[in-house]
Design a protein around this motif. Structure first.
Motif, PDB file in Angstrom:
ATOM      1  N   VAL A  92      46.555  41.786 -15.223  1.00 51.65           N
ATOM      2  CA  VAL A  92      47.067  40.464 -14.825  1.00 51.65           C
ATOM      3  C   VAL A  92      48.388  40.569 -14.059  1.00 51.65           C
ATOM      4  O   VAL A  92      48.707  39.689 -13.260  1.00 51.65           O
ATOM      5  CB  VAL A  92      47.257  39.484 -16.000  1.00 51.65           C
ATOM      6  CG1 VAL A  92      45.948  39.169 -16.676  1.00 51.65           C
ATOM      7  CG2 VAL A  92      48.277  39.979 -16.987  1.00 51.65           C
ATOM      8  N   PHE A  93      49.118  41.629 -14.319  1.00 49.71           N
ATOM      9  CA  PHE A  93      50.406  41.747 -13.641  1.00 49.71           C
ATOM     10  C   PHE A  93      50.237  42.127 -12.165  1.00 49.71           C
ATOM     11  O   PHE A  93      51.178  42.072 -11.392  1.00 49.71           O
ATOM     12  CB  PHE A  93      51.306  42.756 -14.362  1.00 49.71           C
ATOM     13  CG  PHE A  93      51.784  42.232 -15.692  1.00 49.71           C
ATOM     14  CD1 PHE A  93      52.846  41.345 -15.758  1.00 49.71           C
ATOM     15  CD2 PHE A  93      51.147  42.592 -16.872  1.00 49.71           C
ATOM     16  CE1 PHE A  93      53.282  40.834 -16.967  1.00 49.71           C
ATOM     17  CE2 PHE A  93      51.566  42.084 -18.092  1.00 49.71           C
ATOM     18  CZ  PHE A  93      52.640  41.207 -18.139  1.00 49.71           C
ATOM     19  N   ILE A  94      49.037  42.546 -11.812  1.00 49.37           N
ATOM     20  CA  ILE A  94      48.760  42.823 -10.408  1.00 49.37           C
ATOM     21  C   ILE A  94      48.050  41.618  -9.785  1.00 49.37           C
ATOM     22  O   ILE A  94      48.357  41.188  -8.674  1.00 49.37           O
ATOM     23  CB  ILE A  94      47.863  44.073 -10.267  1.00 49.37           C
ATOM     24  CG1 ILE A  94      48.478  45.256 -11.024  1.00 49.37           C
ATOM     25  CG2 ILE A  94      47.647  44.421  -8.821  1.00 49.37           C
ATOM     26  CD1 ILE A  94      47.547  46.452 -11.120  1.00 49.37           C
ATOM     27  N   PHE A 146      49.481  34.143  -6.490  1.00 47.66           N
ATOM     28  CA  PHE A 146      50.637  33.302  -6.142  1.00 47.66           C
ATOM     29  C   PHE A 146      51.080  33.569  -4.708  1.00 47.66           C
ATOM     30  O   PHE A 146      51.532  32.660  -4.013  1.00 47.66           O
ATOM     31  CB  PHE A 146      51.801  33.553  -7.108  1.00 47.66           C
ATOM     32  CG  PHE A 146      51.456  33.244  -8.539  1.00 47.66           C
ATOM     33  CD1 PHE A 146      50.641  32.159  -8.852  1.00 47.66           C
ATOM     34  CD2 PHE A 146      51.931  34.030  -9.586  1.00 47.66           C
ATOM     35  CE1 PHE A 146      50.299  31.874 -10.164  1.00 47.66           C
ATOM     36  CE2 PHE A 146      51.602  33.751 -10.909  1.00 47.66           C
ATOM     37  CZ  PHE A 146      50.780  32.676 -11.191  1.00 47.66           C
ATOM     38  N   HIS A 147      50.935  34.805  -4.282  1.00 43.75           N
ATOM     39  CA  HIS A 147      51.347  35.159  -2.932  1.00 43.75           C
ATOM     40  C   HIS A 147      50.518  34.400  -1.902  1.00 43.75           C
ATOM     41  O   HIS A 147      51.011  33.975  -0.855  1.00 43.75           O
ATOM     42  CB  HIS A 147      51.177  36.667  -2.743  1.00 43.75           C
ATOM     43  CG  HIS A 147      51.547  37.157  -1.387  1.00 43.75           C
ATOM     44  ND1 HIS A 147      52.836  37.076  -0.901  1.00 43.75           N
ATOM     45  CD2 HIS A 147      50.823  37.717  -0.403  1.00 43.75           C
ATOM     46  CE1 HIS A 147      52.876  37.565   0.316  1.00 43.75           C
ATOM     47  NE2 HIS A 147      51.662  37.964   0.645  1.00 43.75           N
ATOM     48  N   ALA A 171      51.513  48.861  -7.132  1.00 37.53           N
ATOM     49  CA  ALA A 171      52.442  49.985  -7.084  1.00 37.53           C
ATOM     50  C   ALA A 171      53.805  49.556  -7.626  1.00 37.53           C
ATOM     51  O   ALA A 171      54.463  50.298  -8.376  1.00 37.53           O
ATOM     52  CB  ALA A 171      52.570  50.480  -5.648  1.00 37.53           C
ATOM     53  N   ALA A 172      54.212  48.323  -7.263  1.00 30.92           N
ATOM     54  CA  ALA A 172      55.517  47.842  -7.727  1.00 30.92           C
ATOM     55  C   ALA A 172      55.532  47.737  -9.252  1.00 30.92           C
ATOM     56  O   ALA A 172      56.527  48.064  -9.910  1.00 30.92           O
ATOM     57  CB  ALA A 172      55.818  46.480  -7.107  1.00 30.92           C
ATOM     58  N   PHE A 173      54.395  47.314  -9.793  1.00 31.76           N
ATOM     59  CA  PHE A 173      54.311  47.185 -11.251  1.00 31.76           C
ATOM     60  C   PHE A 173      54.482  48.548 -11.922  1.00 31.76           C
ATOM     61  O   PHE A 173      55.253  48.702 -12.865  1.00 31.76           O
ATOM     62  CB  PHE A 173      52.969  46.570 -11.660  1.00 31.76           C
ATOM     63  CG  PHE A 173      52.752  46.526 -13.144  1.00 31.76           C
ATOM     64  CD1 PHE A 173      53.363  45.539 -13.908  1.00 31.76           C
ATOM     65  CD2 PHE A 173      51.966  47.472 -13.789  1.00 31.76           C
ATOM     66  CE1 PHE A 173      53.190  45.499 -15.292  1.00 31.76           C
ATOM     67  CE2 PHE A 173      51.789  47.448 -15.155  1.00 31.76           C
ATOM     68  CZ  PHE A 173      52.396  46.449 -15.898  1.00 31.76           C
ATOM     69  N   ASN A 185      57.694  37.790  -1.821  1.00 32.56           N
ATOM     70  CA  ASN A 185      57.087  38.601  -0.771  1.00 32.56           C
ATOM     71  C   ASN A 185      56.387  39.802  -1.365  1.00 32.56           C
ATOM     72  O   ASN A 185      56.889  40.414  -2.306  1.00 32.56           O
ATOM     73  CB  ASN A 185      58.156  39.062   0.207  1.00 32.56           C
ATOM     74  CG  ASN A 185      58.749  37.876   0.929  1.00 32.56           C
ATOM     75  OD1 ASN A 185      58.026  36.972   1.336  1.00 32.56           O
ATOM     76  ND2 ASN A 185      60.067  37.857   1.043  1.00 32.56           N
ATOM     77  N   ARG A 186      55.242  40.085  -0.780  1.00 31.31           N
ATOM     78  CA  ARG A 186      54.456  41.204  -1.268  1.00 31.31           C
ATOM     79  C   ARG A 186      55.256  42.492  -1.049  1.00 31.31           C
ATOM     80  O   ARG A 186      55.654  42.787   0.075  1.00 31.31           O
ATOM     81  CB  ARG A 186      53.168  41.265  -0.464  1.00 31.31           C
ATOM     82  CG  ARG A 186      52.042  41.941  -1.153  1.00 31.31           C
ATOM     83  CD  ARG A 186      50.736  41.547  -0.452  1.00 31.31           C
ATOM     84  NE  ARG A 186      49.618  42.141  -1.155  1.00 31.31           N
ATOM     85  CZ  ARG A 186      49.256  43.397  -0.999  1.00 31.31           C
ATOM     86  NH1 ARG A 186      49.911  44.157  -0.163  1.00 31.31           N
ATOM     87  NH2 ARG A 186      48.236  43.876  -1.674  1.00 31.31           N
ATOM     88  N   PRO A 187      55.495  43.251  -2.133  1.00 30.88           N
ATOM     89  CA  PRO A 187      56.292  44.455  -1.947  1.00 30.88           C
ATOM     90  C   PRO A 187      55.510  45.477  -1.118  1.00 30.88           C
ATOM     91  O   PRO A 187      54.276  45.444  -1.085  1.00 30.88           O
ATOM     92  CB  PRO A 187      56.495  44.993  -3.365  1.00 30.88           C
ATOM     93  CG  PRO A 187      55.673  44.152  -4.262  1.00 30.88           C
ATOM     94  CD  PRO A 187      55.053  43.049  -3.505  1.00 30.88           C
ATOM     95  N   GLU A 188      56.258  46.334  -0.492  1.00 25.18           N
ATOM     96  CA  GLU A 188      55.605  47.392   0.281  1.00 25.18           C
ATOM     97  C   GLU A 188      54.737  48.222  -0.684  1.00 25.18           C
ATOM     98  O   GLU A 188      55.192  48.590  -1.759  1.00 25.18           O
ATOM     99  CB  GLU A 188      56.687  48.286   0.880  1.00 25.18           C
ATOM    100  CG  GLU A 188      56.157  49.111   1.974  1.00 25.18           C
ATOM    101  CD  GLU A 188      57.063  49.054   3.208  1.00 25.18           C
ATOM    102  OE1 GLU A 188      56.892  49.924   4.013  1.00 25.18           O
ATOM    103  OE2 GLU A 188      57.924  48.152   3.324  1.00 25.18           O
TER     104      GLU A 188
END
Ligand code: LEU
Length: 445
Positions: A286-288, A294-295, A131-133, A123-126
């Protein structure tokens, strides 16, 4: 002590390909291409691979096979009492610098792998994946743990020995990663940003060529991606025997490696535009981007899991080759056992990697070279300076220190049509180009 050898030419090919294909093709290629304007950079990168990279790959492997030594030992053996070996140390230092940040970034990849395994990343983080990265990478401890885990795995494989772990793992790994990348590229092309992404990657904006740093970035990327100039290919070459033919093997490795990079560009850039991500986002790119893809995909969670499995494993086959450089050196020069050499180097790299990791958070205002944080500074120094200097030395060594006959013989090119062309390239063209790019970068030409 009997030196180890590959079981077959295929074993060498797979290991060398495993060394070449890694984070460099996916993570580093995309963000460096993104930062340097896309198309024109891609062209310079491909030219660097074809004109400088592949011919020098043959040079590096040939030196290793002829000397049957690590990078420092190879120069010492082939040029006793001459200063060439000093440049061998440069390779050892480069391997050390690169592995310090490589292991941190690979740690991020394993963390993502874990996120897909547990479903945390489904699930896409808030606030989004970006931002999560940065929340994750700016922590003190968690990224260190993944870095330690990755480095630990690398150390275990290296202390078991070159042949056993490496050859086997790569046989399964390369095909999986290749299939995944092609499938993802096809999917990316269906995204709404596809046309723009493709234009960015393949339609050169010539104006970026006015910036000298683009040339050096392309050269550095070619060296990094081919694992060239650091001594990995020399060390791997030293586990080869004379019966194996080198030219086609090295050309094959170079072409495959470059294809991987281009395909990963086709995966990343459509998504970059589709999801409104800045192409010049730097190392996090790439980490974003990938989690966004994939989402959006059906079964994206499973695909994300398989993808990060393959990427983590591909990084391991590259990091092993890096660790092998100082380990092979210490085993010979300090007569250390493989086990103690791997442990010693691994522990030291853990600490320098820890500095890199903290440089993403707590120490993010520490800049070393220009405005660059610890990671970017180490990367710049190693990839854009030391590797090309290492490659230049190898070219000059075989081009000028060897006789022509020795050079052709060492690389299995005696009596071949391409022999004289290759020789001209490594003796004159490649060294001149590398020098020109350097002089251009410091503003002299
Ligand atoms: N060629 C590797 C990669 O692309 C890096 C090298 C320095 C071992 O990931």
């Amino acid at each position: 002590m009997q030196r180890e050898n590959w079981a077959s030419r295929l074993g060498f090919m797979l290991a060398a390909m495993g060394s070449a294909v890694g984070l460099g093709n996916i993570w580093r290629f995309s963000y460096v291409a993104g930062e340097n304007g896309g198309g024109a950079f891609l062209l310079l990168y491909i030219l660097s691979v074809l004109v400088i990279g592949i011919p020098l790959l043959l040079v590096e492997v040939s030196i290793g096979r002829k000397a049957q030594q690590d990078i420092v030992g190879s120069y010492q053996k082939l040029a006793p009492k001459k200063p060439w070996y000093m440049f061998g140390y440069l390779g050892v230092i480069s391997a050390f610098l690169i592995l310090s940040f490589y292991s941190v970034v690979a740690g991020w990849a394993i963390y993502y792998w874990w996120g897909y395994l547990t479903g945390a990343l489904f699930n896409r983080p808030e606030g989004g994946y970006g931002a999560a990265f940065s929340t994750f990478t700016s922590q003190d401890y968690s990224p260190l743990l993944w870095h330690a885990l990755f480095l630990g795995i690398t150390m275990i494989i290296v202390l078991v020995g070159v042949k056993k772990g490496i050859e086997m793992a790569n046989k399964v790994l390369m095909p999986i990663l290749a299939i995944m990348m092609v499938a993802l590229a096809v999917y990316s092309l269906t995204l709404p940003g596809a046309a723009e992404g493709m234009r960015f990657l393949f339609q050169p904006d010539w104006s970026v060529l006015e910036n000298p740093s683009v040339y050096i970035a392309a050269l550095g990327q070619a060296f990094f991606s081919l694992s060239l100039g650091v001594g990995t290919m020399m060390t791997y070459g030293s586990y080869l025997t004379k019966q194996h033919k080198l030219p086609s093997a090295t050309a094959g490795i170079g072409i495959m490696d470059t294809l991987f990079a281009v395909i990963s560009g086709i995966v990343i850039f459509p998504a970059v535009f589709a999801f409104g991500i800045e192409p010049s986002s730097g190392p996090p790119l790439v980490f974003i981007t990938l989690p966004e893809i994939f989402h959006q995909m059906a079964f994206g969670g499973v695909i994300g899991f398989v993808f990060f499995t393959a990427l983590s494993l591909a990084s391991i086959s590259s990091s092993i080759s890096l660790l092998e450089v100082p380990v092979a050196y210490l085993m010979r020069a300090a007569k250390m056992k493989r086990r103690s050499a791997s442990l010693l180097v691994g522990v030291v790299i853990f600490f320098s990697g820890a500095a890199v990791s903290l440089g993403m958070g707590r120490w993010s205002d520490v800049t070393i070279i220009g405005n660059n944080n610890i990671m970017d500074s180490m990367d710049f120094l190693a990839s854009n300076l030391f590797l090309p200097i290492g490659g230049l030395t190898m070219a000059l060594f075989v081009g000028w220190y060897f006789t022509k006959q020795q050079a052709l013989d060492a690389s299995d090119l005696t009596n071949t049509a391409i022999g004289p062309i290759w020789y001209t390239v490594i003796k004159y063209i490649a060294p001149l180009l590398i020098l020109l790019i350097f002089l251009n970068a410091i503003g002299i030409v």
